[in-house]
Design a protein around this motif. Structure first.
Motif, PDB file in Angstrom:
ATOM      1  N   LYS A 306       0.815  -1.210   0.000  1.00 24.23           N
ATOM      2  CA  LYS A 306       0.000   0.000   0.000  1.00 24.23           C
ATOM      3  C   LYS A 306       0.851   1.263   0.000  1.00 24.23           C
ATOM      4  N   GLU A 307       2.056   1.187   0.527  1.00 21.31           N
ATOM      5  CA  GLU A 307       2.905   2.371   0.586  1.00 21.31           C
ATOM      6  C   GLU A 307       3.434   2.765  -0.788  1.00 21.31           C
ATOM      7  N   ASN A 308       3.371   1.858  -1.750  1.00 21.93           N
ATOM      8  CA  ASN A 308       3.886   2.159  -3.099  1.00 21.93           C
ATOM      9  C   ASN A 308       2.785   2.631  -4.054  1.00 21.93           C
ATOM     10  N   ILE A 309       1.557   2.641  -3.586  1.00 23.21           N
ATOM     11  CA  ILE A 309       0.443   2.984  -4.465  1.00 23.21           C
ATOM     12  C   ILE A 309       0.578   4.391  -5.028  1.00 23.21           C
ATOM     13  N   LEU A 310       1.008   5.333  -4.210  1.00 26.60           N
ATOM     14  CA  LEU A 310       1.059   6.728  -4.649  1.00 26.60           C
ATOM     15  C   LEU A 310       2.226   7.027  -5.571  1.00 26.60           C
ATOM     16  N   ALA A 311       3.120   6.059  -5.752  1.00 24.69           N
ATOM     17  CA  ALA A 311       4.263   6.290  -6.651  1.00 24.69           C
ATOM     18  C   ALA A 311       3.796   6.610  -8.067  1.00 24.69           C
ATOM     19  N   HIS A 312       2.667   6.028  -8.485  1.00 25.33           N
ATOM     20  CA  HIS A 312       2.125   6.280  -9.820  1.00 25.33           C
ATOM     21  C   HIS A 312       1.611   7.714  -9.983  1.00 25.33           C
ATOM     22  N   PHE A 313       1.381   8.405  -8.856  1.00 22.79           N
ATOM     23  CA  PHE A 313       0.803   9.743  -8.911  1.00 22.79           C
ATOM     24  C   PHE A 313       1.800  10.830  -8.511  1.00 22.79           C
ATOM     25  N   ARG A 314       3.090  10.484  -8.501  1.00 23.85           N
ATOM     26  CA  ARG A 314       4.129  11.470  -8.175  1.00 23.85           C
ATOM     27  C   ARG A 314       4.907  11.900  -9.419  1.00 23.85           C
ATOM     28  N   THR A 315       4.384  11.575 -10.600  1.00 24.97           N
ATOM     29  CA  THR A 315       5.057  11.930 -11.848  1.00 24.97           C
ATOM     30  C   THR A 315       4.770  13.389 -12.199  1.00 24.97           C
ATOM     31  N   PRO A 316       5.566  13.978 -13.094  1.00 27.49           N
ATOM     32  CA  PRO A 316       5.330  15.375 -13.500  1.00 27.49           C
ATOM     33  C   PRO A 316       3.919  15.629 -14.037  1.00 27.49           C
ATOM     34  N   PHE A 317       3.335  14.611 -14.676  1.00 31.94           N
ATOM     35  CA  PHE A 317       1.980  14.793 -15.207  1.00 31.94           C
ATOM     36  C   PHE A 317       1.011  15.191 -14.100  1.00 31.94           C
TER      37      PHE A 317
END
Length: 603
Positions: A306-317
């Motif tokens: 669960k701690e890695n879920i937000l990695a997809h939403f930390r991109t420049p986009f």
């Protein structure tokens, strides 16, 4: 000695008429009359000739309602809100008996709230008002009133009986609809709406899908051309197959003009909804105009860290300056949501601390999540880690407030739900010293009313809710409610004798709305006509001014809407003679008995 009205000079008299009219465009009618009425003859003439009034009768004081009836004619009104709620019983019948609906020849927006069944026939001619473009109602049963010219339709509630009235929705013409809000519709109806409403640009809708076939049917709407939608607010709940991102992609691919999108999956969300990289690809390819994207996904069966879920939403986009689509993940409830839009605004027993790995918000903006909270409930096990600065509604289950945790100066509504260490005197002292904005007080417990000697009245309270307080005969002799709260305009309380009700009505001179819950009161006054005659006989106030309505309901409640005291006003509006005569007739005749400012007008 003050000068007569026609001899006064006021700064507004020096302004062009258009300036004042532009100001009026942003105000409700009762605000205009309260703020500008009788300033000068010139301003009064502008008020009487203005033709674009927005009238909001929801929860209005009876005296303000009467003032509008005297001063404003129906052909001056372009938007109207009528409500038969408990605090304004039989309002629609009273108003439309003065002004039949067909007189509102310039009406463009109409909102009906809790309209009584006995008043519904008064709207039968509504379809004749060709100027009406916006219609807001509680249930689908009211759809039968409208014609085919609507551009905006809002249905606020869904009740069990509404499935009977779905035919009204199916028979409705959507050819002119640009904005549509529905609390519920089937996926069959959604297909009809998207096929017929070719001018639809804004859609807010909730779907409850109870079978697997419905999910596929929802996504495959089979439109050959792209839709004109620019704003979409879609909520889905399902109890069968999980709702995936691919389903949304198939559905949204036909909406290339979307600028604002809100998705809410309250149950049954698939794991692939958490894939920010795939969302990015889809948005770039299919939704090039999207400026605002808010979502809340309740996920089932998460099988990854669960701690890695937000990695997809930390991109420049997601984080670029002109977009800033920040998200948070609630690991306890498996909910992914955008912030601050879906951040909690109501919190009970706050004890959590925002963790950096649980949100993509920069650390220096974490305060946004706390500042978003406007309603707070404090219990004994609360361990707040931040000072809540914007709370407007506060409920206390503890005997004190830590002012380092909450800015109490902004609180407008205060609810006390514990008797521990609280006395009326302590409560009054706290409100007077620290809570200047509190106007609504709810004592939701049997608070100690003893030791109230030398107490200073609480004049700032306008709404007093004592629905959990039993106003017994013994207590009524001990408690001088009109002295303690001299400026009450709205009251909710329990009584065990009708004499207590009459006493409060007669002594609270500003009272306009009153709801009394009658406990164990044996009486033969259950018939409206008999109750009406008894009220006129026993109440000095009601017999002096027979301008009131009341409603008896099946739960032993009686609700009043009466005229509170106010200094008399001078009538200067033109063309009001007939209205005054009608209003006086209402005041002298038998009473009718029972058996926000934001204007939205589509061009």
């Amino acid at each position: 000695m003050s000068l007569p009205l026609h001899q006064r000079t006021f700064v507004f008299d020096l302004l062009p008429t258009e300036i004042l009219q532009n100001i009026f465009d942003y105000l409700w009618t009762h605000d205009i009359l309260y703020s500008f009425y009788n300033i000068s003859t010139s301003v009064n003439n502008i008020i009487s000739s203005y033709k674009y009034y927005h009238v909001n009768f929801q929860s209005i004081l009876k005296r303000d309602f009467d003032h509008i009836c005297r001063c404003i004619q129906p052909d001056q009104i372009i938007s109207l809100i009528l409500s038969d709620n408990n605090d304004t019983p039989y309002q629609s019948h009273l108003y439309l008996s003065l002004f039949p609906i067909n007189q509102f020849i310039h009406l463009r927006a109409l909102t009906l709230i809790d309209i009584d069944n006995n008043s519904q026939s008064l709207f039968d001619n509504l379809c004749e008002i060709k100027s009406l473009v916006s219609f807001e109602i509680d249930t689908m049963s009211h759809l039968r009133y409208i014609g085919s010219q609507l551009k905006r339709l809002v249905v606020n509630k869904y009740i069990e009986d509404d499935y009977i009235h779905e035919s009204f929705l199916s028979s409705l013409s959507f050819s002119h609809i640009r904005s549509l809000i529905l609390p519920y519709c089937s996926y069959h109806q959604l297909r009809q709406i998207l096929s017929d409403a070719l001018k639809l640009t804004s859609l807010t809708i909730s779907l409850l899908i109870s079978d697997c076939t419905g999910i596929d049917y929802f996504a495959e709407q089979r439109q050959e051309m792209s839709l004109a939608l620019t704003h979409l607010n879609l909520s889905i709940q399902t109890f069968t197959r999980a709702i995936s991102r691919l389903l949304f992609e198939r559905f949204l691919a036909r909406m290339p003009h979307l600028e604002k999108l809100k998705l809410n999956v309250s149950s049954g969300g698939s794991m692939n909804l958490l894939d920010g990289d795939q969302w990015e690809i889809f948005i770039l390819n299919h939704l090039p105009s999207l400026r605002i994207f808010n979502f809340k996904f309740k996920i089932i069966n998460i099988d990854q860290n669960k701690e890695n879920i937000l990695a997809h939403f930390r991109t420049p986009f997601w984080l670029q300056k002109n977009r800033c689509w920040y998200v948070s993940f609630n690991a306890d409830d498996s909910i992914l949501y955008t912030v601050p839009y879906f951040a909690p605004r109501i919190i009970k027993y706050p004890s959590y601390t925002i963790l950096s790995h649980a949100t993509t918000l920069p650390i220096d903006q974490h305060r946004i999540l706390y500042d978003n909270v406007i309603e707070l409930e404090l219990g004994s096990d609360c361990k707040p880690s931040y000072r809540y600065r914007h709370v407007q509604k506060l409920t206390l289950l503890i005997p004190n407030i830590d002012k380092s945790v909450i800015d109490v100066s902004r609180i407008e509504y205060l609810c006390i739900r514990t008797t521990a260490s609280w006395s009326l005197k302590n409560l009054f002292r706290m409100i007077k010293q620290s809570m200047p904005c509190v106007y609504h007080l709810n004592i939701d417990c049997d608070l100690s009313w003893t030791k109230i000697l030398d107490i200073v009245p609480l004049e700032q309270i306008r709404i007093l809710d004592l629905s959990q307080f039993f106003f017994s005969e013994k207590k009524s002799k001990q408690i001088d409610l009109p002295f303690l709260f001299p400026n009450i305009e709205r009251l909710i309380t329990k009584i065990n004798t009708y004499d207590q009700m009459i006493y409060l009505i007669d002594q609270l001179k500003y009272l306009s709305h009153a709801s009394f819950h009658i406990i164990n009161c044996q009486t033969d006054l259950n018939e409206p006509e008999r109750m009406h005659q008894w009220l006129l006989k026993m109440s000095h106030r009601l017999s002096t001014n027979n301008n009131f309505t009341f409603k008896l309901d099946s739960q032993s409640w009686i609700h009043f809407w009466i005229v509170g005291d106010r200094k008399p006003v001078i009538k200067v509006c033109s063309n009001t003679q007939s209205t005054d005569v009608q209003l006086q007739r209402i005041e002298k005749s038998d009473i009718i008995q029972c058996g926000h400012s934001g204007h939205c007008l589509l061009q």
